[in-house]
Scaffold this active site. Structure first.
Site, mmCIF file in Angstrom:
data_model
loop_
_atom_site.group_PDB
_atom_site.id
_atom_site.type_symbol
_atom_site.label_atom_id
_atom_site.label_comp_id
_atom_site.label_asym_id
_atom_site.label_seq_id
_atom_site.Cartn_x
_atom_site.Cartn_y
_atom_site.Cartn_z
ATOM 1 N N GLU A 71 4.239 -5.647 7.239
ATOM 2 C CA GLU A 71 3.401 -4.635 7.887
ATOM 3 C C GLU A 71 3.714 -4.464 9.375
ATOM 4 O O GLU A 71 3.632 -3.374 9.918
ATOM 5 C CB GLU A 71 1.918 -4.992 7.702
ATOM 6 C CG GLU A 71 1.371 -4.706 6.309
ATOM 7 C CD GLU A 71 1.528 -5.850 5.317
ATOM 8 O OE1 GLU A 71 2.386 -6.739 5.537
ATOM 9 O OE2 GLU A 71 0.792 -5.852 4.311
ATOM 10 N N GLU A 131 0.140 -9.493 -1.366
ATOM 11 C CA GLU A 131 -1.266 -9.915 -1.258
ATOM 12 C C GLU A 131 -1.938 -9.958 -2.623
ATOM 13 O O GLU A 131 -2.748 -10.836 -2.908
ATOM 14 C CB GLU A 131 -2.016 -8.962 -0.307
ATOM 15 C CG GLU A 131 -1.548 -9.122 1.140
ATOM 16 C CD GLU A 131 -2.081 -8.041 2.062
ATOM 17 O OE1 GLU A 131 -1.844 -6.851 1.790
ATOM 18 O OE2 GLU A 131 -2.740 -8.379 3.063
ATOM 19 N N ALA A 140 0.869 -1.190 0.000
ATOM 20 C CA ALA A 140 0.000 0.000 0.000
ATOM 21 C C ALA A 140 0.897 1.228 0.000
ATOM 22 O O ALA A 140 2.060 1.159 0.399
ATOM 23 C CB ALA A 140 -0.857 -0.015 1.254
ATOM 24 N N GLY A 143 0.750 -5.152 0.433
ATOM 25 C CA GLY A 143 -0.351 -5.243 -0.538
ATOM 26 C C GLY A 143 0.075 -5.797 -1.887
ATOM 27 O O GLY A 143 -0.747 -6.349 -2.618
HETATM 28 N N1 CO8 Z 1 4.577 3.361 -0.141
HETATM 29 C C1 CO8 Z 1 4.987 4.553 -0.625
HETATM 30 N N2 CO8 Z 1 6.209 4.764 -1.181
HETATM 31 C C2 CO8 Z 1 7.039 3.701 -1.254
HETATM 32 C C3 CO8 Z 1 6.666 2.415 -0.785
HETATM 33 C C4 CO8 Z 1 5.367 2.263 -0.212
HETATM 34 N N3 CO8 Z 1 4.894 1.075 0.218
HETATM 35 N N4 CO8 Z 1 7.706 1.573 -0.982
HETATM 36 C C5 CO8 Z 1 8.676 2.292 -1.577
HETATM 37 N N5 CO8 Z 1 8.295 3.580 -1.737
HETATM 38 C C6 CO8 Z 1 9.051 4.666 -2.314
HETATM 39 C C7 CO8 Z 1 10.124 5.171 -1.348
HETATM 40 O O1 CO8 Z 1 9.589 6.075 -0.422
HETATM 41 C C8 CO8 Z 1 11.127 5.792 -2.303
HETATM 42 O O2 CO8 Z 1 10.635 7.055 -2.727
HETATM 43 P P1 CO8 Z 1 11.646 8.307 -2.791
HETATM 44 O O3 CO8 Z 1 12.618 7.932 -3.896
HETATM 45 O O4 CO8 Z 1 10.744 9.450 -3.180
HETATM 46 O O5 CO8 Z 1 12.293 8.430 -1.472
HETATM 47 C C9 CO8 Z 1 11.049 4.872 -3.519
HETATM 48 O O6 CO8 Z 1 9.795 4.197 -3.428
HETATM 49 C C10 CO8 Z 1 12.133 3.818 -3.502
HETATM 50 O O7 CO8 Z 1 12.148 3.199 -2.238
HETATM 51 P P2 CO8 Z 1 13.509 2.991 -1.395
HETATM 52 O O8 CO8 Z 1 14.390 4.179 -1.514
HETATM 53 O O9 CO8 Z 1 13.128 2.559 -0.023
HETATM 54 O O10 CO8 Z 1 14.162 1.799 -2.252
HETATM 55 P P3 CO8 Z 1 15.021 0.564 -1.728
HETATM 56 O O11 CO8 Z 1 15.459 -0.148 -2.958
HETATM 57 O O12 CO8 Z 1 16.024 0.969 -0.731
HETATM 58 O O13 CO8 Z 1 13.943 -0.388 -0.956
HETATM 59 C C11 CO8 Z 1 11.858 -1.530 -0.654
HETATM 60 C C12 CO8 Z 1 12.849 -0.925 -1.660
HETATM 61 C C13 CO8 Z 1 12.492 -2.725 0.044
HETATM 62 C C14 CO8 Z 1 10.642 -1.961 -1.435
HETATM 63 C C15 CO8 Z 1 11.493 -0.452 0.420
HETATM 64 O O14 CO8 Z 1 11.088 0.739 -0.246
HETATM 65 C C16 CO8 Z 1 10.389 -0.834 1.344
HETATM 66 O O15 CO8 Z 1 10.634 -1.568 2.297
HETATM 67 N N6 CO8 Z 1 9.153 -0.345 1.094
HETATM 68 C C17 CO8 Z 1 8.031 -0.524 1.996
HETATM 69 C C18 CO8 Z 1 7.527 -1.951 1.969
HETATM 70 C C19 CO8 Z 1 6.391 -2.119 2.953
HETATM 71 O O16 CO8 Z 1 6.551 -1.932 4.148
HETATM 72 N N7 CO8 Z 1 5.204 -2.485 2.461
HETATM 73 C C20 CO8 Z 1 4.017 -2.648 3.257
HETATM 74 C C21 CO8 Z 1 3.166 -1.428 3.160
HETATM 75 S S1 CO8 Z 1 1.722 -1.503 4.190
HETATM 76 C C22 CO8 Z 1 0.660 -2.491 3.288
HETATM 77 O O17 CO8 Z 1 0.950 -2.899 2.207
HETATM 78 C C23 CO8 Z 1 -0.668 -2.811 3.915
HETATM 79 C C24 CO8 Z 1 -1.702 -3.272 2.904
HETATM 80 C C25 CO8 Z 1 -3.049 -2.773 3.353
HETATM 81 C C26 CO8 Z 1 -4.184 -3.022 2.386
HETATM 82 C C27 CO8 Z 1 -4.380 -1.973 1.331
HETATM 83 C C28 CO8 Z 1 -3.835 -2.425 -0.023
HETATM 84 C C29 CO8 Z 1 -3.907 -1.447 -1.118
#
Ligand code: CO8
Length: 259
Positions: free
Chosen positions: A133, A113, A65, A110
């Site tokens: 999460e 999922e 998400a 997400g």
């Molecule tokens: N949301 C918003 N922005 C994101 C997300 C995210 N989930 N993941 C990555 N980004 C953005 C970063 O903020 C970054 O943006 P910017 O360049 O502007 O700073 C860009 O993408 C690249 O990310 P990173 O710099 O962190 O890149 P890395 O290669 O170092 O890491 C990862 C990549 C491992 C994917 C890392 O970004 C990460 O861990 N992301 C979050 C993953 C996460 O925690 N996901 C769970 C989210 S909560 C959820 O999914 C609940 C579902 C609820 C139901 C609703 C469904 C729609």
């Protein structure tokens, strides 16, 4: 509808959805979810589509998400976001033809999922799969606690959800999450190969077999068997049942018309 966060193309019977929000690692913002919802409406009505591949391209599947959108939600908004995700994801799961998630890079939260609503997952060896999460202080909210548990069993699901540590492609295949792990650069080729094989199979039987297995996941065996009986009977009204069995007795390959 013009899509801003994904592309949707149809190549004969193969529909390909590519999540396309690279700046946010294909994070599933509300707008992207609503575009997916719209694609589901097209697919449900399509007479042409026979297999769907969902991919995020060669770098990332989807990082979950959009955290920036979700972070200030109150309880009611969180509830409504979750219901909306359930609704859209359930539509994907229920499509009457096979769906394949072609996963490169991260499929987290997400995104993971979403892939679990597909019938098959083909993952790259360096893909990163998980439900992190808990590390954000929340729990999965797009069906992950339920679908992951059914896919890999409660012990592994708890390991992945309670620790929140993602696994790489090979471990995802080992635990039953992924059907196949391949080199990163051939994930899409493998998905296309699988799609081509599936398109050779008779459409009506495919739809009924998928529906019956999906049903099996949530009911007891006897209820599932009576559902199977009804669909087994139903498939005998398809032209392909006649052709498939006739071809066997005539020692030739069947020519399915998908009717
Ligand atoms: N949301 C918003 N922005 C994101 C997300 C995210 N989930 N993941 C990555 N980004 C953005 C970063 O903020 C970054 O943006 P910017 O360049 O502007 O700073 C860009 O993408 C690249 O990310 P990173 O710099 O962190 O890149 P890395 O290669 O170092 O890491 C990862 C990549 C491992 C994917 C890392 O970004 C990460 O861990 N992301 C979050 C993953 C996460 O925690 N996901 C769970 C989210 S909560 C959820 O999914 C609940 C579902 C609820 C139901 C609703 C469904 C729609």
């Amino acid at each position: 509808m013009e899509y801003k966060n994904l592309t949707y193309v149809q190549e004969g019977g193969l529909a390909i959805i590519t999540l396309n929000r690279p700046k946010a690692y294909n994070a599933l913002c509300v707008e992207l979810l609503s575009e997916l919802d719209h694609v589901m409406s097209s697919l449900e009505k399509s007479r042409e589509a026979r297999v769907v591949i969902i991919t995020g391209g060669s770098k990332v599947f989807a990082a979950g998400a959009d955290i920036t959108e979700l972070m200030n939600a109150d309880t009611l908004e969180a509830y409504s976001n979750c219901s909306n995700a359930h609704r859209v994801y359930d539509r994907l799961e229920a499509l009457p033809f096979p769906t394949i998630a072609a996963i490169n890079g991260a499929a987290l939260g997400g995104g993971c999922e979403l892939s679990m609503c597909c019938d098959f997952r083909i993952v790259g060896e360096n893909s990163l799969i998980g439900l992190p999460e808990i590390t954000l202080g929340v729990i999965p909210g797009a069906g992950g606690t339920q679908r992951l548990t059914k896919l890999v069993g409660p012990a592994k699901a708890k390991e992945m959800v309670l620790l929140g540590v993602p696994v790489k492609g090979p471990q995802a295949a080992e635990c039953g999450f992924a059907n196949k792990v391949v080199a990163d650069d051939v994930v899409m080729d493998e998905a296309r190969k699988m799609a081509a094989k599936l398109m050779e199979r008779p459409r009506v039987a495919l739809a009924l077999a998928k529906e019956t297995i999906n049903y099996a996941v949530n009911v007891d065996v006897n209820t599932g068997k009576s559902y199977e009986r009804a669909r087994f009977a139903m498939v005998f009204s398809s032209a392909d049942q006649k052709e498939g069995m006739k071809a066997f007795t005539e020692k030739r390959k069947p020519v399915f018309t998908h009717e």
